[in-house]
Design an enzyme around this catalytic site. Structure first.
Site, short mmCIF file in Angstrom:
data_model
loop_
_atom_site.label_atom_id
_atom_site.label_comp_id
_atom_site.label_asym_id
_atom_site.label_seq_id
_atom_site.Cartn_x
_atom_site.Cartn_y
_atom_site.Cartn_z
N GLY A 96 -1.57 -5.37 3.75
CA GLY A 96 -0.22 -4.87 4.00
C GLY A 96 0.19 -5.02 5.45
O GLY A 96 1.30 -5.49 5.76
N ASP A 97 -0.69 -4.64 6.36
CA ASP A 97 -0.41 -4.79 7.79
C ASP A 97 -0.25 -6.25 8.17
O ASP A 97 0.64 -6.62 8.94
CB ASP A 97 -1.56 -4.18 8.61
N SER A 98 -1.12 -7.10 7.63
CA SER A 98 -1.10 -8.51 8.01
C SER A 98 0.13 -9.21 7.48
O SER A 98 0.73 -10.06 8.16
CB SER A 98 -2.38 -9.20 7.51
N ALA B 223 2.91 -8.27 9.66
CA ALA B 223 2.82 -9.01 10.92
C ALA B 223 3.39 -10.42 10.78
O ALA B 223 4.12 -10.90 11.65
CB ALA B 223 1.36 -9.08 11.38
#
Length: 406
Positions: free
Chosen positions: A173-175, A178
């Site tokens: 999710g974070d990646s 990003a």
């Protein structure tokens, strides 16, 4: 292996200020740094970014850090002190792109919010990554990647139908957020340059919500529900509604993905398995006929795989031109001819001379490829140089350090 000579990257001359910690914001800034941008990362003096201590450590610092912060410059600033915030504002006003992943409102309290910077530098671009975006009733809630994956729909469809949802083994999710940040930054930079450039161009805010970045990957989820009332459910290793495409286990205990879902491919797969009956079954000639019999097809493929080693299965399927692949561990990757031919590992050394391999930079650009100029910096490694570039002399820097601003 001798490192290639450094040459300007695609983003050479672009100044980036990174305000944030952990994954989403730093990964976004990392990609810009890999392609030549001058990235300054602001860290708290008392320990810096927590990711420095995450997962496997070497001499007290995360191995992840060497990748996540490669090519970045580290300055320590106490953002609780107005003198620290003043330095951050000065850096923000000089930056082409500001990347931040604090909760909405934090930068405004520090006097570095988008509207505050825009008033002084209309060409500024600010990439803001947060759990739920800068607006809406949930904007002030803490949002981690796991929450974004859940709310964005990914967790609901991940796993087996008879068990609770599972997570992907990385911070996807974070990646993904990003990557959306990088895309947004590049589009905003293109618009700024087309509308007058650094001096007179129009900057903008790029508002990335983690749950929306995940939601953006969810294929036909919305129209399927809206038009047909279908809620996509968990299907384990299978690709829902596309048959056969699943994970199977070979006789030597390895796992293999077989994608025989094209009509001609399915027939070749069945013939390679010796299932002439299924290859010639008119009901199975098209995907819409195979879907109702997916369990039967999967059982047949699994029965065949159980008689094969991973190598024999791959050889047979390759000869039949059926897409298939072993599920790789990192050990498999680092000895694989395709990875090696594409030079997907870079050899580097820590400051004490210890060798370490890092993943190579992706995507591959033919004229201006990304490069690793240095590994993740020590905490505050570039503080004095950065402050000197802002006009601070040695005495002023020493005074700030004594006052615990740095």
């Amino acid at each position: 292996m001798t490192a290639p000579p450094f040459k300007p990257g695609a983003l050479a001359g672009i100044k980036v200020l990174e305000l944030g910690t952990l994954i989403a914001g730093p990964f976004c800034a990392r990609m810009l740094a890999e392609f030549g941008a001058d990235v300054i990362k602001v860290e708290a003096p008392d320990g810096g970014d927590p990711i420095r201590q995450w997962r496997i450590l070497k001499d007290g610092t995360s191995l992840w850090w060497s990748v996540q912060s490669r090519n970045k410059k580290s300055i320590t600033l106490n953002m609780k002190d107005e003198r620290g915030r003043a330095i951050a504002r000065q850096l923000a006003l000089e930056a082409d792109i500001i990347i931040e992943n604090y909760r909405p409102g934090v930068l405004e309290k520090w006097g570095i919010g988008y509207e505050q910077i825009k008033a002084l530098n209309p060409a500024a671009i600010m990439v803001r990554l947060s759990g739920f975006g800068q607006t809406g009733p949930m904007k002030d809630q803490p949002g981690f990647g796991a929450i974004g994956e859940s709310m964005g729909g990914l967790r609901y469809v991940s796993g087996h139908p008879d068990r609770p949802p599972v997570r992907v083994g990385v911070s996807i999710g974070d990646s993904v957020a990003a990557l959306h940040g990088v895309i947004g930054a590049m589009m905003a930079l293109r618009h700024r340059d087309a509308s007058g450039g650094r001096a007179d161009g129009e900057g903008q805010m790029v508002d990335v919500a983690l749950y929306e970045a995940v939601f953006n990957l969810m294929e036909s989820l919305v129209p399927e529900f809206d038009h047909a009332g279908v809620v996509r459910e968990r299907t384990g290793g299978a690709l829902p509604g596309i048959v056969p495409s699943n994970t199977y286990t070979t006789g030597d205990g390895e796992n293999i993905v077989i994608a025989g879902n094209g009509d001609a491919i399915f027939k070749r797969l069945m013939l390679a398995m010796g299932r002439i009956d299924m290859a010639g079954d008119p009901q199975l000639a098209r995907n819409d006929g195979r879907v109702p019999r997916s369990a039967e097809i999967d059982e047949a493929i699994q029965a065949w795989c159980a008689t094969q080693s991973i190598d024999s299965a791959l050889a047979t399927l390759q000869a039949a031109d059926v897409p298939a692949g072993k599920i790789y561990s990192v050990r498999d990757m680092m000895s694989d001819p395709q990875f090696l031919a594409r030079e997907m590992f870079e050899q580097h050394h820590f400051s004490d001379g210890t060798p370490v391999k890092l993943p190579a930079i992706t995507p591959k650009l033919s004229a201006t490829p990304g490069q690793t100029r240095w590994l993740g910096p020590t905490l505050g490694e570039h503080t004095d140089d950065i402050l000197a570039s802002l006009g601070y002399d040695a005495e002023a820097i020493a005074a700030l350090r004594l006052a615990k601003v740095l």
